[in-house]
Structures are given as structure tokens and as C-alpha cells.
Scaffold this motif. Structure first.
Motif, mmCIF file in Angstrom:
data_model
loop_
_atom_site.group_PDB
_atom_site.id
_atom_site.type_symbol
_atom_site.label_atom_id
_atom_site.label_comp_id
_atom_site.label_asym_id
_atom_site.label_seq_id
_atom_site.Cartn_x
_atom_site.Cartn_y
_atom_site.Cartn_z
ATOM 1 N N PRO A 57 -2.138 -28.842 54.164
ATOM 2 C CA PRO A 57 -2.747 -27.612 54.687
ATOM 3 C C PRO A 57 -4.195 -27.805 55.121
ATOM 4 C CG PRO A 57 -2.726 -27.557 52.289
ATOM 5 C CD PRO A 57 -2.038 -28.835 52.684
ATOM 6 N N SER A 58 -4.522 -28.961 55.658
ATOM 7 C CA SER A 58 -5.894 -29.232 56.095
ATOM 8 C C SER A 58 -6.164 -28.625 57.456
ATOM 9 C CB SER A 58 -6.147 -30.740 56.152
ATOM 10 O OG SER A 58 -7.368 -31.013 56.808
ATOM 11 N N ASP A 59 -7.305 -27.969 57.587
ATOM 12 C CA ASP A 59 -7.701 -27.403 58.876
ATOM 13 C C ASP A 59 -7.969 -28.480 59.915
ATOM 14 O OD1 ASP A 59 -7.657 -24.653 58.145
ATOM 15 O OD2 ASP A 59 -9.559 -24.922 57.098
ATOM 16 N N ALA A 60 -8.163 -29.715 59.489
ATOM 17 C CA ALA A 60 -8.411 -30.800 60.437
ATOM 18 C C ALA A 60 -7.208 -31.051 61.332
ATOM 19 C CB ALA A 60 -8.784 -32.078 59.677
ATOM 20 N N VAL A 61 -6.008 -30.765 60.823
ATOM 21 C CA VAL A 61 -4.795 -31.079 61.588
ATOM 22 C C VAL A 61 -3.870 -29.888 61.790
ATOM 23 C CG1 VAL A 61 -4.807 -33.522 60.967
ATOM 24 C CG2 VAL A 61 -3.623 -31.889 59.489
ATOM 25 N N VAL A 62 -4.080 -28.802 61.053
ATOM 26 C CA VAL A 62 -3.158 -27.660 61.158
ATOM 27 C C VAL A 62 -3.891 -26.415 61.637
ATOM 28 C CG1 VAL A 62 -1.489 -26.186 59.996
ATOM 29 C CG2 VAL A 62 -1.683 -28.583 59.337
ATOM 30 N N SER A 63 -3.511 -25.960 62.801
ATOM 31 C CA SER A 63 -3.883 -24.662 63.340
ATOM 32 C C SER A 63 -2.577 -23.904 63.540
ATOM 33 C CB SER A 63 -4.599 -24.838 64.683
ATOM 34 O OG SER A 63 -3.709 -25.413 65.633
ATOM 35 N N PRO A 64 -2.605 -22.639 63.883
ATOM 36 C CA PRO A 64 -1.340 -21.979 64.222
ATOM 37 C C PRO A 64 -0.565 -22.720 65.316
ATOM 38 C CG PRO A 64 -3.044 -20.332 63.905
ATOM 39 C CD PRO A 64 -3.731 -21.669 63.838
ATOM 40 N N GLY A 291 -1.157 -35.518 56.228
ATOM 41 C CA GLY A 291 -2.331 -34.881 56.797
ATOM 42 C C GLY A 291 -3.055 -35.827 57.730
ATOM 43 N N GLU A 292 -3.730 -36.815 57.151
ATOM 44 C CA GLU A 292 -4.552 -37.738 57.922
ATOM 45 C C GLU A 292 -3.828 -38.398 59.083
ATOM 46 O OE1 GLU A 292 -6.121 -41.593 59.124
ATOM 47 O OE2 GLU A 292 -4.305 -41.228 57.948
ATOM 48 N N PRO A 293 -2.563 -38.815 58.952
ATOM 49 C CA PRO A 293 -1.897 -39.456 60.094
ATOM 50 C C PRO A 293 -1.772 -38.564 61.322
ATOM 51 C CG PRO A 293 -0.708 -39.919 58.066
ATOM 52 C CD PRO A 293 -1.724 -38.874 57.739
ATOM 53 N N LEU A 294 -1.854 -37.249 61.140
ATOM 54 C CA LEU A 294 -1.686 -36.334 62.266
ATOM 55 C C LEU A 294 -2.979 -36.112 63.033
ATOM 56 C CD1 LEU A 294 0.604 -33.641 60.591
ATOM 57 C CD2 LEU A 294 1.233 -35.814 61.652
ATOM 58 N N ARG A 295 -4.099 -36.642 62.553
ATOM 59 C CA ARG A 295 -5.372 -36.406 63.244
ATOM 60 C C ARG A 295 -5.437 -37.117 64.583
ATOM 61 N NH1 ARG A 295 -10.105 -40.110 61.932
ATOM 62 N NH2 ARG A 295 -9.206 -41.999 61.024
ATOM 63 N N VAL A 296 -4.548 -38.122 64.802
ATOM 64 C CA VAL A 296 -4.569 -38.841 66.080
ATOM 65 C C VAL A 296 -3.734 -38.141 67.150
ATOM 66 C CG1 VAL A 296 -5.011 -41.056 64.975
ATOM 67 C CG2 VAL A 296 -2.643 -40.350 65.406
ATOM 68 N N ALA A 297 -3.119 -37.010 66.809
ATOM 69 C CA ALA A 297 -2.396 -36.223 67.807
ATOM 70 C C ALA A 297 -3.399 -35.497 68.699
ATOM 71 C CB ALA A 297 -1.469 -35.222 67.137
ATOM 72 N N ALA A 298 -3.107 -35.443 69.975
ATOM 73 C CA ALA A 298 -4.030 -34.811 70.921
ATOM 74 C C ALA A 298 -4.276 -33.349 70.580
ATOM 75 C CB ALA A 298 -3.474 -34.939 72.335
ATOM 76 N N GLU A 299 -3.285 -32.687 69.951
ATOM 77 C CA GLU A 299 -3.417 -31.258 69.636
ATOM 78 C C GLU A 299 -4.161 -30.986 68.334
ATOM 79 O OE1 GLU A 299 0.816 -31.813 71.375
ATOM 80 O OE2 GLU A 299 -0.708 -32.975 70.297
ATOM 81 N N ALA A 300 -4.509 -32.018 67.563
ATOM 82 C CA ALA A 300 -5.170 -31.796 66.265
ATOM 83 C C ALA A 300 -6.455 -31.002 66.466
ATOM 84 C CB ALA A 300 -5.462 -33.121 65.583
ATOM 85 N N PRO A 301 -6.616 -29.871 65.784
ATOM 86 C CA PRO A 301 -7.783 -29.017 66.047
ATOM 87 C C PRO A 301 -9.110 -29.668 65.692
ATOM 88 C CG PRO A 301 -6.554 -28.241 64.134
ATOM 89 C CD PRO A 301 -5.712 -29.291 64.788
ATOM 90 N N GLY A 302 -9.092 -30.632 64.755
ATOM 91 C CA GLY A 302 -10.330 -31.302 64.373
ATOM 92 C C GLY A 302 -10.794 -32.346 65.363
ATOM 93 N N GLY A 303 -10.036 -32.559 66.433
ATOM 94 C CA GLY A 303 -10.444 -33.522 67.448
ATOM 95 C C GLY A 303 -10.530 -34.941 66.918
ATOM 96 N N GLY A 304 -9.669 -35.288 65.969
ATOM 97 C CA GLY A 304 -9.661 -36.643 65.416
ATOM 98 C C GLY A 304 -10.478 -36.801 64.163
ATOM 99 N N VAL A 305 -11.263 -35.781 63.789
ATOM 100 C CA VAL A 305 -12.015 -35.808 62.529
ATOM 101 C C VAL A 305 -11.086 -35.359 61.405
ATOM 102 C CG1 VAL A 305 -14.018 -34.898 61.284
ATOM 103 C CG2 VAL A 305 -14.162 -35.321 63.749
#
Length: 389
Positions: A57-64, A291-305
């Protein structure tokens, strides 16, 4: 309780031996199978998923938007009811501040996270986010912390959530406190009409206790990843392969105890590659929390952070933040491929399908019986400063 090797660490002081995922390897020992004949589907309560994925449930990778995207790809996206999307009507500027504060060698300061998360949670926003997910036609799941379950759960449930996730670093069936009334999970879950996933649990006994609360799933592991500081701050580290195996034993014993009630085990820790996903499931997990593996998706709201939810704790943060990673593809490509590099960071669940085919298993329940051997290659061993989970 399952037997475990004890090691004497000093005079009359013993510690149980435990193994992490990178110390366990899968052994092909049966027939092989065409990968198109393999199913990675699993079902919890009335909800079926095509891939064994529950998001952190990290905001870095999960938005609506990404929660909907995960649902459309066949997984379960979990939105944090105490996160940025429940605190800000439009957190676009908040994400901008975090991305701009990330440098080439490190992420935004934890103090900035703490300041941004000091904005109060707004129940009407929680309701709006759940309804947005429901309107997209995906299974909706929302996380609340054990400390705020009593206050927030009624709002989440009234909004029409499908699955409730009660998750903290460590969760017990009964929390003892001298300050007010504690949450009794068994009584709380008994009054609900929706299935509940609870965690994290770190051993056999805690997992069994959580299963006895009536939970549909138990998260096993404390969520430690490459940026976790739970070991440094609190001295807590859970060898995940052993924790999953212990939880699987608790699941089997609870199945016998209840005459057939199956509770799902969801592994949560340093699961950052497709190989780690396969090993976690081979150890006995029904699904993994990523969580962390999804940060490399273009749609990740954290922009890779990347940052975990506990990194923003107002009094005792237990995680650092990462520098921004370059996008490696769309969310669907990260999850389902195709991959354009051989590092296990994309096509995460396509690789799982291949592993199952190479070992001859047609579904996840069969795959939990695959042969394992101790003796990791070191390819995924922790790097400098890394804290294994």
C-alpha cells in the motif's frame, strides 16, 4: 509448533536457524510442461485473480489509477487509506515535491515525507477513492493500520470496499495496551461482511493466532526491502523463506483444526525479482506482496522514487527513500512482459509461469510442492548497507 534447528550463540543462549529467499533454490525434478498450460491464478474468498500479486500500500507505486491497472492485469491493487490520496484532493504537487527532492544518489529526505504526511486523513476522500476503484470494475482493496482500524474501517466499509487489509509491520491477534480499548481482531472480523487480510506475522504461532481471528489471508514478513531500516532501528529482521514455511505449516494445521477452512499466506519482504517471487511461492506462499519492483512502471505515481509507508512515521521512521529509477516499461509490461533485459525486473509473472513450466507444475497449489535446496548462488545477495527481509 514445527521443529527448528537451534544454534547456541553463547552459553545457554540459543537462536533458531532461519533462511532467507536468496538461500533457497528451486530444483527441477519432474516432467516439464508447456508454459501455455500453466495457470498462475489464485482465489481468496469469492475473488479470483490471474496472477498471485497483492500490491504494497505504498503511495510510491499505488494511486487509484495504478490500483485499477493492477486489477486489469489480474492482480490486486491495495490503496492506503492513510496515504496521500486520502490526505490531498489532488496530490500531484506533493509528488512533484518528492520527485524534485530526489537526487541522483538518494531519495527525498525523510523529514519531507513526514511533513507531507502530517496533513490529516479526510474520510470523504477515502470514500471517493474507493468509489473510483469500484466504478472501474476491479476488485477493491484498502489498507488501514491496526492503530486506526476502529476509526477508519467504518468509512472504508461504507464506501463498498471488497477486501479490507489491516497491515502493520507486526500485527498480533490481541494488542495489549493501558491506554484505551485495544483492537480485538477476532471480535472485529466476526462483525464484518467482507473478507479481511491481516499482517504482518513473523512466525508459526502468530500466523496461527491470526488465522483463528477469521482472517481470509495473513501477510507474512515485515516488509523489509532494500530501503528498510527495521533491523537498524528496532533490531527486527525476518528470514522470509523460513517465515513462509512456518506460515504454511500453520495454514495446514489450521485447515485440520477447522475441518477445511483454508487461509491464504501472502509473502511480504525482499521480493524484488521474478526469481524471488518463484521462491516465495515454492516455500508455500499463495501470493506475494510487491512494492519496490513496481516503481519502474511508467505509471508509478512516485516517478521511480520508492518509499514504504513506515518511512513517513512521525516519531520513528523505519525506512529510507530511493533515488528515481528510470521507467522500464508500462505496468503491464513489468508484470506480464515482454522483458527486454535479463535481470528479473520485468515480466515478473511471465517468468513465474516459465518456472512452473520448467518444473512441470500446472498451478500454484501444485507448485508449492516443488523440491527446494539450500545454497544460494549469491546473485541476489544483499549489497552494501542492504538489510535483508
Amino acid at each position: 509448533m514445527p521443529a527448528r534447528d537451534n544454534v547456541e550463540i553463547g552459553l545457554n543462549r540459543f537462536a533458531r536457524r532461519g533462511y532467507d529467499l536468496d538461500e533457497v533454490s528451486i530444483v527441477p525434478s519432474r516432467r516439464t510442461r508447456d508454459h501455455d498450460d500453466v495457470s498462475t491464478a489464485w482465489q481468496i474468498d469469492a475473488f479470483r485473480f490471474e496472477i498471485p500479486l497483492v500490491t504494497s500500500p505504498s503511495d510510491a507505486v499505488v494511486s487509484p489509477t495504478t490500483a485499477i491497472g493492477v486489477g486489469q492485469a489480474g492482480g490486486l491493487g491495495v490503496l492506503n487509506a492513510e496515504g496521500l490520496w486520502a490526505r490531498y484532493d489532488d496530490p500531484t504537487d506533493v509528488y512533484r515535491q518528492l520527485r524534485e527532492a530526489a537526487g541522483p544518489h538518494g531519495g527525498p529526505p525523510v523529514s519531507l515525507l513526514q511533513r507531507l504526511y502530517a496533513e490529516p486523513v479526510k474520510p470523504d476522500l477515502v470514500t471517493a477513492r474507493v468509489k473510483e476503484l469500484s466504478a472501474a470494475g476491479v476488485t477493491t482493496a484498502v489498507r488501514v493500520s491496526p492503530q486506526h482500524t476502529v476509526q477508519l474501517a467504518p468509512t472504508v466499509l461504507a464506501a463498498g470496499v471488497d477486501l479490507l487489509v489491516i497491515q502493520g509491520t507486526i500485527v498480533s491477534a490481541e494488542h495489549v495496551t493501558r491506554a484505551g480499548e485495544a483492537l480485538n481482531l477476532k471480535e472485529f472480523i466476526a462483525d464484518l461482511d467482507v473478507p479481511v487480510i491481516v499482517g504482518g506475522a513473523a512466525d508459526y504461532q502468530t500466523t496461527l493466532h491470526l488465522m483463528r481471528t477469521g482472517a481470509a489471508g495473513v501477510i507474512v514478513g515485515v516488509g523489509a526491502d532494500s530501503w528498510s531500516t527495521s533491523d537498524t532501528v528496532m533490531g527486527i529482521r525476518v528470514p522470509l523463506a523460513s517465515a513462509i514455511a512456518d506460515a504454511a505449516a500453520a495454514r495446514r494445521d489450521y485447515l485440520d483444526e477447522t475441518g477445511g477452512r483454508y487461509v491464504h499466506v501472502i509473502a511480504n519482504g525482499r521480493i524484488e525479482t521474478s526469481g524471488a517471487i518463484a521462491r516465495a511461492l515454492a516455500c508455500g506462499a499463495d501470493a506475494v506482496q510487491l512494492g519496490e519492483p513496481l516503481r519502474v512502471a511508467a505509471e508509478a505515481p512516485g516517478g521511480g522514487v520508492w518509499w514504504d509507508s513506515v518511512a513517513a512515521h512521525p516519531r520513528l521512521p523505519r525506512g529510507s527513500t530511493s533515488a528515481a529509477a528510470e521507467p522500464r516499461g508500462t505496468l503491464e509490461e513489468v508484470l506480464l512482459g515482454p522483458a527486454d533485459e535479463a535481470d528479473g525486473r520485468t515480466n515478473l509473472f511471465g517468468a513465474l509461469r516459465r518456472t512452473m513450466a520448467k518444473t512441470g507444475y500446472r498451478d500454484l497449489k501444485e507448485f508449492q510442492r516443488v523440491d527446494l535446496v539450500i545454497g544460494g548462488t549469491g546473485a541476489e545477495a544483499p549489497g552494501p548497507g542492504h538489510l535483508a527481509g
